[in-house]
Design an enzyme around this catalytic site. Structure first.
Site, PDB file in Angstrom:
ATOM      1  N   GLY A 170     -11.875   0.945   5.281  1.00  0.00           N
ATOM      2  CA  GLY A 170     -11.115  -0.281   5.484  1.00  0.00           C
ATOM      3  C   GLY A 170     -11.794  -1.454   4.808  1.00  0.00           C
ATOM      4  O   GLY A 170     -11.606  -2.612   5.208  1.00  0.00           O
ATOM      5  N   SER A 171     -12.622  -1.121   3.780  1.00  0.00           N
ATOM      6  CA  SER A 171     -13.228  -2.171   2.952  1.00  0.00           C
ATOM      7  C   SER A 171     -14.055  -3.172   3.753  1.00  0.00           C
ATOM      8  O   SER A 171     -14.129  -4.346   3.411  1.00  0.00           O
ATOM      9  CB  SER A 171     -12.138  -2.901   2.149  1.00  0.00           C
ATOM     10  OG  SER A 171     -11.383  -1.967   1.418  1.00  0.00           O
ATOM     11  N   TYR A 173      -7.822   7.354  11.605  1.00  0.00           N
ATOM     12  CA  TYR A 173      -9.233   7.734  11.752  1.00  0.00           C
ATOM     13  C   TYR A 173      -9.462   8.574  13.002  1.00  0.00           C
ATOM     14  O   TYR A 173     -10.324   9.458  13.019  1.00  0.00           O
ATOM     15  CB  TYR A 173     -10.133   6.494  11.718  1.00  0.00           C
ATOM     16  CG  TYR A 173     -10.220   5.970  10.304  1.00  0.00           C
ATOM     17  CD1 TYR A 173     -10.833   6.731   9.322  1.00  0.00           C
ATOM     18  CD2 TYR A 173      -9.629   4.767   9.932  1.00  0.00           C
ATOM     19  CE1 TYR A 173     -10.869   6.308   8.001  1.00  0.00           C
ATOM     20  CE2 TYR A 173      -9.659   4.335   8.619  1.00  0.00           C
ATOM     21  CZ  TYR A 173     -10.286   5.102   7.655  1.00  0.00           C
ATOM     22  OH  TYR A 173     -10.320   4.695   6.350  1.00  0.00           O
ATOM     23  N   SER A 215     -14.655   5.114   2.080  1.00  0.00           N
ATOM     24  CA  SER A 215     -14.582   3.735   1.604  1.00  0.00           C
ATOM     25  C   SER A 215     -15.823   2.961   2.087  1.00  0.00           C
ATOM     26  O   SER A 215     -16.952   3.422   1.871  1.00  0.00           O
ATOM     27  CB  SER A 215     -13.246   3.124   2.062  1.00  0.00           C
ATOM     28  OG  SER A 215     -13.214   1.740   1.897  1.00  0.00           O
ATOM     29  N   PHE A 232      -2.501   1.878  -5.730  1.00  0.00           N
ATOM     30  CA  PHE A 232      -2.747   1.137  -4.484  1.00  0.00           C
ATOM     31  C   PHE A 232      -3.825   0.054  -4.537  1.00  0.00           C
ATOM     32  O   PHE A 232      -3.870  -0.798  -3.665  1.00  0.00           O
ATOM     33  CB  PHE A 232      -3.089   2.084  -3.319  1.00  0.00           C
ATOM     34  CG  PHE A 232      -2.239   3.312  -3.230  1.00  0.00           C
ATOM     35  CD1 PHE A 232      -0.886   3.197  -2.917  1.00  0.00           C
ATOM     36  CD2 PHE A 232      -2.767   4.578  -3.470  1.00  0.00           C
ATOM     37  CE1 PHE A 232      -0.075   4.333  -2.825  1.00  0.00           C
ATOM     38  CE2 PHE A 232      -1.966   5.714  -3.390  1.00  0.00           C
ATOM     39  CZ  PHE A 232      -0.614   5.588  -3.064  1.00  0.00           C
ATOM     40  N   ASP A 251      -9.169   6.601  -8.343  1.00  0.00           N
ATOM     41  CA  ASP A 251      -9.748   5.498  -7.567  1.00  0.00           C
ATOM     42  C   ASP A 251     -10.515   4.623  -8.556  1.00  0.00           C
ATOM     43  O   ASP A 251     -11.441   5.105  -9.225  1.00  0.00           O
ATOM     44  CB  ASP A 251     -10.686   6.082  -6.497  1.00  0.00           C
ATOM     45  CG  ASP A 251     -11.411   5.028  -5.684  1.00  0.00           C
ATOM     46  OD1 ASP A 251     -11.260   3.826  -5.978  1.00  0.00           O
ATOM     47  OD2 ASP A 251     -12.142   5.410  -4.755  1.00  0.00           O
ATOM     48  N   GLY A 292      -7.368   7.775  -0.198  1.00  0.00           N
ATOM     49  CA  GLY A 292      -6.636   8.175   1.002  1.00  0.00           C
ATOM     50  C   GLY A 292      -6.046   9.575   0.984  1.00  0.00           C
ATOM     51  O   GLY A 292      -5.312   9.945   1.899  1.00  0.00           O
TER      52      GLY A 292
END
Ligand code: GA4
Length: 350
Positions: free
Chosen positions: A119-120, A131, A196, A243, A294, A325
């Protein structure tokens, strides 16, 4: 021709399953409403929009979960997932679960996976549905693992190193728990895992563990977030496709890194100009999953190179035509093959 369950991505002929596109696209749209130009974040709306699920003491596919507060001063919660304990007599599932946490070390070795969600650094939490599902899968995938998902503090409210501190607190707590030890040697067979931002956190917690003499059995990093000041080929090529936009990535780094720091900060670029040397440290083996679509992939491959140059083992699983993802939904070969890699990495290092 794409089948009824597939759709071509706009920018190329690569096939991304429709349900993955819908899932990740929905996140993308809602995330773009939460980030503000001035660097602040709409946490209130974020909590409202996210699909969440509570912990559940009743077995679902043989797995139970509970939330535990580890640190009152920082409100640090973890969600623990474990194989459903046997309920005896009139015992309630909750009681059976709590007594599982009082057990002495088990003679049969089992892995413990400390998981950091993605989630950065800004989005999601231990109760985010995608999750919760992933952590449940890891329990059964790894033959009865205990998974500890960490509700680390998020940016921009809490910057680096708060998330690393929370990961470290969770690891120290796990090392203090007799019921998490197993095997003839009553050892903690612990793996650090994340996707991530969670992959980035797993790396930095592993560095602290190596510096403090806590043994980690392995690191599992799924599309981990790393970066640096320089723009890489994959960043420029994939910007805005599949994305993720480079501008969004920059926003998240700015929100997470200490005020005024640039992307060559060691949190973001661990083997860059300000990196911490790992050569002398007993750093664990890593399983590194990289998706070719990515835009962060060049930094992930540079990370693997950095580990190798420091004398550490890394197994890179590079998936052509995979996007961010892909590991949430069991709808591609990527999913099944990567799950199999994780299973065998955990089993062979446990
Ligand atoms: C949403 C779901 C997962 O947490 C994630 C996220 C990813 C990231 O944090 O790196 C993304 C987001 C998620 C969708 C749009 C892009 C990519 C942040 C973002 C702005 C790990 C994923 O796979 O897609």
């Amino acid at each position: 021709m794409a089948g009824s369950n597939e759709v071509y991505a706009n920018e190329s002929r690569t096939v991304v399953p429709l349900n993955t596109r819908v899932l990740i696209h929905n996140f993308k749209v809602s995330y773009s409403m939460l980030r503000r130009q001035d660097g602040s974040f709409d946490r209130h709306l974020s909590e409202y929009l996210e699909r969440k699920v509570p912990a559940n003491a009743k077995p679902v596919h043989g797995v139970v979960s509970l939330d535990l507060l580890l640190d009152r001063s920082t409100n640090l919660l973890v969600r623990i997932y474990l194989p459903a304990p046997t309920v005896t007599g009139n015992e309630l599932p909750q009681q059976a679960l709590l007594s599982a946490l009082q057990r002495p070390p088990s003679p049969n070795p089992f892995p413990v996976i400390i998981f950091f969600h993605g989630g950065s650094f800004a989005h999601s939490s231990i109760n985010t549905t995608i999750y919760d599902i992933l952590c449940r899968r890891f329990v059964t995938l790894c033959g009865g693992a205990v998974v500890i998902s960490v509700n680390y503090r998020r940016s921009p409210e809490f910057r680096c190193p708060c998330a690393y501190d929370d990961g470290w607190t969770a690891l120290k707590w796990a090392s203090s728990q007799p019921w998490l030890r197993s095997g003839e040697d009553a050892k903690l067979r612990v793996f650090l895992a994340g996707d991530s931002s969670g992959g980035n956190i797993a790396h930095h917690v592993a560095v602290r563990a190596a510096e403090s003499g806590i043994h980690i059995s392995g690191n599992i990093l799924l599309n981990p977030l790393f970066g640096g000041n320089e723009r890489t080929e994959s960043e420029l090529e994939l910007d805005g496709k599949y994305f993720v936009a480079l501008g969004d990535r920059d926003w998240y780094w700015k929100a997470f890194l200490p005020e005024g720091a640039d992307r060559d900060h060691p949190a973001c670029n661990p083997f860059g100009p300000n990196g911490v040397k790992l050569d002398e440290l007993p750093f664990p083996k890593s399983l590194l999953v990289v998706a070719s679509l990515d835009l962060t992939k060049d930094w992930q491959l540079a990370y693997a190179e950095g580990l190798r140059n420091s004398g550490h083992e890394v197994n890179v699983i590079f998936r052509e035509e995979a996007t961010v993802g892909f590991y949430f939904l069991p709808n591609t070969n990527h999913y099944y093959e990567v799950m199999e890699e994780i299973r065998s990495f955990v089993n062979s290092n446990c």
